[in-house]
Design an enzyme around this catalytic site. Structure first.
Site, PDB file in Angstrom:
ATOM      1  CE  LYS A   1       7.393   5.465   5.448  1.00  0.00           C
ATOM      2  NZ  LYS A   1       7.397   7.042   5.338  1.00  0.00           N
TER       3      LYS A   1
ATOM      4  CB  CYS B   1      24.965  32.340  19.843  1.00  0.00           C
ATOM      5  SG  CYS B   1      24.910  32.289  18.076  1.00  0.00           S
TER       6      CYS B   1
ATOM      7  CD  GLU C   1      -0.985  -0.177   4.004  1.00  0.00           C
ATOM      8  OE1 GLU C   1      -1.982   0.455   3.704  1.00  0.00           O
ATOM      9  OE2 GLU C   1      -0.881  -1.161   4.578  1.00  0.00           O
TER      10      GLU C   1
ATOM     11  CB  CYS D   1      28.438  29.259  17.111  1.00  0.00           C
ATOM     12  SG  CYS D   1      28.350  30.644  18.229  1.00  0.00           S
TER      13      CYS D   1
ATOM     14  CG  ASP E   1       5.900  12.717   3.411  1.00  0.00           C
ATOM     15  OD1 ASP E   1       6.089  12.482   4.594  1.00  0.00           O
ATOM     16  OD2 ASP E   1       6.555  13.382   2.709  1.00  0.00           O
TER      17      ASP E   1
ATOM     18  CB  CYS F   1      26.908  35.685  18.603  1.00  0.00           C
ATOM     19  SG  CYS F   1      28.032  34.112  18.629  1.00  0.00           S
TER      20      CYS F   1
ATOM     21  CE  LYS G   1      10.794   6.757   2.208  1.00  0.00           C
ATOM     22  NZ  LYS G   1      11.795   7.334   3.173  1.00  0.00           N
TER      23      LYS G   1
ATOM     24  CE1 TYR H   1      -0.195   3.251   9.408  1.00  0.00           C
ATOM     25  CE2 TYR H   1      -1.051   5.119   7.763  1.00  0.00           C
ATOM     26  CZ  TYR H   1      -0.129   4.619   9.122  1.00  0.00           C
ATOM     27  OH  TYR H   1       0.746   5.325   9.589  1.00  0.00           O
TER      28      TYR H   1
ATOM     29  CB  CYS I   1      29.157  32.643  15.462  1.00  0.00           C
ATOM     30  SG  CYS I   1      27.437  32.593  15.185  1.00  0.00           S
TER      31      CYS I   1
END
Length: 735
Positions: free
Chosen positions: A127, A462, A125, A456, A129, A435, A325, A237, A432
């Site tokens: 799948k 930050c 069947e 960072c 999402d 920051c 998949k 299902y 970073c």
């Protein structure tokens, strides 16, 4: 993720990689299941899980307390009541090739090889999402609905599920069990998704990314009327706890659901051979674009329920089912620029901004670049990942992209013949971008290899990390401040009321500003509901007229956490690699926060940190490096000082029960615990004087094994360790 064969890993390499995988998989689980905003592809996630399982199987003594093998999905989000599933909601193993499907069938035939005349049958069947949901019916009446959550505990979303027209409030027909949990997928059609985007754009509302995330977010609304306005759909299902089987086979049971009033997939079929399964897979794949909703593969299940029970489960997955998949779809486009985003753990995540291109019916403008090694075209061992030689990605490059798992697009190939003469290698930032703190790559001193991700170090200062760290700080396992869930934390942060943890404890002093922020949010939500519903409100009160009596309860909850337990406080700080188990170990060792800070600063200042930091069972170089980064940053110290001006963590004291029969023994918990959470089990054992370990070894005295116990159970049996059930544990300790 390392490409070194598992059999070639040293114990130190295996331990370090398990730590990295545990963190990465946990972050991915939260992004997908809790935040409805996946950060990596399904294929990448599955590869990490397979790698983790392989390392744990080869090094069972290194299995971590936070092993991904012990988790399904992510913890339930704050703000909803919790529902413990009587039968866990498990994930499925994945198949990506026809050979994977053939291997699945062969495993089944080998398992049942003694049944000479047995003819295995399977269901196939689509799948869907969407977001998994479990619906409990008693005497045919819908009484409770929940999300999957972490597989064991989900969120109570009964009120929102009642608004979905596909979900009957009372079952039709007859013959349904006295009690049954119908399970299925909540999803949003393409047409409804586009209509919602148009309505939201017209009202200046939020930008919606894709139907799956939108459906998940719609189902978690605090206001059921918002959920109702989204026109969500449902396919049934499967089922969970039930007083009796709906039918002898999977196929017949699902069609019983249709008789009882549930929509089921019209593409569900029976098959007996691999050719029949693959044939139906291709049929569904051909119809995929015309279905009107997202699917990302085909699920195969053993049809006979008795055979499902016989074949059983591995940790977190049924052996008798697999998800095949669909392959990723690809397209060609151009990299216009590379931006750096800072994630919740401080990871600098590069994003390619692309010339818009349509892939599988979706307009793609961004693609993940993972880390600086990926941009340079190498893996963690310096080997090429695109072609025979390292091929880097540059601004201006023409690239082939794909939507692996139909989630976040990624670049799979650079079209070198179209590279311009002025294209230069991309220089990854070492500070970073938010920051300005140093951005470093952890170095494993034993292997000499750097982590692939740059992070960072400004953990508490930050802004990019701040909101996620604040959410963690107030979460259930940390400071556990009731009323400060993700929604309120986001509001207070964006309103400038809470920028650091210390600000939480001064909210009472700023009551008018807090009340105004809450009022403005309610006003905005009301305006959005007007646009979505087409109805206009009457007798609208001004922002200033609104009274929020719940504030007193919130302020009281905050004040109640001014003297937290030391281990909770350490965990709440969100220091990288320090989970609840490690926080407890640090609390037991140092007893007070002042002693932890003193040793932390001495360790950070030492030329050889490991020579200064005391030896603590279960704490290695990875944690010590994290403490060095944290206490070596002066700005973190400033924020911590401000926090300690507001709270006074209690000294850590282990209260051990007298005359306990398990005092001094080493206990390991594995599998799904049905009467208590893993943290509750650990706390109970420690109160009784036992030591709780994360892996089984010759020093283990007792293994408490719940359903789904895997490699730990096998190791215990091989070592002759005593194995008892959860009920036997309660009987043993007299509780």
């Amino acid at each position: 993720m390392s490409t070194k064969p598992v059999e070639d890993l040293s114990p130190d390499e295996a331990e370090a990689e398990l730590a990295r995988l545990a963190e990465a998989i946990a972050a991915a689980d939260i992004a997908y299941h809790q935040n409805d905003a996946p950060e990596i592809t399904d294929a990448e996630y599955d590869a990490m899980r397979r790698r983790n399982d392989a390392i744990e199987e080869a090094f069972p003594h290194l299995i971590r307390p936070d092993s991904p093998g012990n988790a399904v999905g992510a913890p339930p989000v704050e703000g909803f009541a919790k529902v413990r599933h009587q039968v866990p909601m498990l994930s499925l193993a994945k198949a990506y090739t026809e050979q994977d499907v053939l291997d699945f069938l062969e495993r089944g035939r080998r398992f049942f090889e003694r049944d000479k005349d047995l003819e295995l049958a399977f269901t196939a069947e689509p799948k869907i999402d969407g977001l998994s949901a479990s619906l409990r019916y008693e005497n045919g009446v819908f009484v409770q609905g929940a999300t999957r959550g972490d597989g064991s505990v989900g969120e109570d979303i009964t009120a929102n599920l009642r608004t979905i027209k596909d979900i009957p409030h009372k079952l039709k027909g007859s013959g349904w069990p006295r009690t049954i949990e119908i399970r299925g997928e909540v999803y949003m059609t393409y047409a409804e998704f586009q209509a919602l985007k148009a309505r939201s754009a017209a009202s200046g509302g939020q930008h919606y990314v894709n139907p799956r995330n939108t459906a998940a977010g719609s189902l978690r609304q605090k206001d059921p009327s918002i959920t109702a306005s989204r026109n969500l759909r449902f396919f049934a299902y499967a089922w969970g706890a039930t007083s009796e089987d709906p039918a002898p086979t999977q196929f017949e049971a699902v069609h019983k659901f249709a008789e009882w009033g549930f929509p089921i997939s019209p593409l569900m079929a029976r098959a007996k051979t691999v050719d029949e399964l693959i044939g139906h897979y291709k049929k569904i794949e051909e119809q995929r674009s015309s279905l009107g909703y997202d699917i990302d593969g085909v699920v195969y299940k053993v049809d006979q329920l008795e055979l499902q029970r016989r074949w059983g489960y591995v940790t977190g997955e049924p052996r008798w089912a697999i998800a095949h998949k669909f392959p990723a779809e690809q397209a060609t486009t151009v990299v216009r620029r590379i931006d750096i985003q800072v994630g919740r753990t401080g990871t600098l995540a590069p994003i390619a901004r692309l010339e818009p291109v349509t892939v599988g019916g979706v307009v793609v403008e961004n693609a993940t670049l993972h880390n600086e090694d990926y941009i340079a075209g190498i893996d963690s061992n310096g080997l090429p990942i695109r072609g025979d030689v390292p091929i880097d990605i540059r601004i201006g490059d023409t690239v082939v992209i794909q939507r692996a798992g139909d989630v976040i697009p990624q670049i799979v190939r650079v079209v070198l013949e179209k590279r311009t003469a002025d294209a230069v290698p991309y220089e990854f930032p070492h500070t970073c971008p938010v920051c300005g703190s140093p951005a470093t790559r952890d170095l494993n001193e034993k292997t000499g290899k750097e982590d692939s991700r740059r992070r960072c170090t400004g953990e508490l200062i930050c802004p990019a990390q701040a909101i996620e760290r604040l959410r963690h700080f107030v979460s259930r396992g940390a400071m556990d401040i009731e009323g400060l869930g993700a929604e309120n934390m986001d509001l207070f942060f964006n309103a400038g009321l809470v920028k650091t943890a210390a600000d939480i404890f001064t909210l009472r002093d700023r009551r008018p500003e807090v009340q105004k922020a809450l009022a403005e949010r309610r006003e905005q939500q009301a305006r959005q509901r007007e646009v979505l519903s087409g109805k206009t409100r009457k007798n609208v009160r001004s922002v200033e007229d609104r009274n929020y009596e719940g504030l007193d309860k919130l302020f009281a909850a905050i004040d109640a956490r001014r003297e937290p337990e030391l281990d909770r406080f350490i965990f709440a700080l969100g220091i990288r690699h320090i989970g609840e188990t490690t926080a407890a170990a640090l609390a037991r060792t140092f007893s007070t926060v002042e002693e932890l800070i003193r040793v932390g600063k001495e360790t950070a200042a030492a030329a050889d940190p490991k020579s200064v930091f005391p030896s603590i069972d279960g704490i290695g170089g990875t944690v010590i490096e994290a403490l060095v980064d944290f206490f070596g940053n002066q700005r973190n110290d400033d924020v911590l000082d401000a926090l300690l001006a507001q709270v006074r963590p209690k000294p850590y004291v282990v209260a051990v029960s007298a005359n306990s029969v398990v005092a001094g023994k080493t206990v390991v918990f594995t599998g799904t615990l049905e009467k208590m959470s893993r943290s509750e089990a650990k706390a109970m054992a420690e109160r009784l004087g036992a030591k709780v370990a994360g892996s089984v070894s010759a020093k283990t005295d007792i293994l408490v094994a719940g359903p789904g116990a895997g490699s730990k159970l096998k190791t215990a049996e091989a070592l002759g360790v005593e194995v008892i059930s959860e009920d036997e544990w309660f009987a043993r300790v007299g509780q």
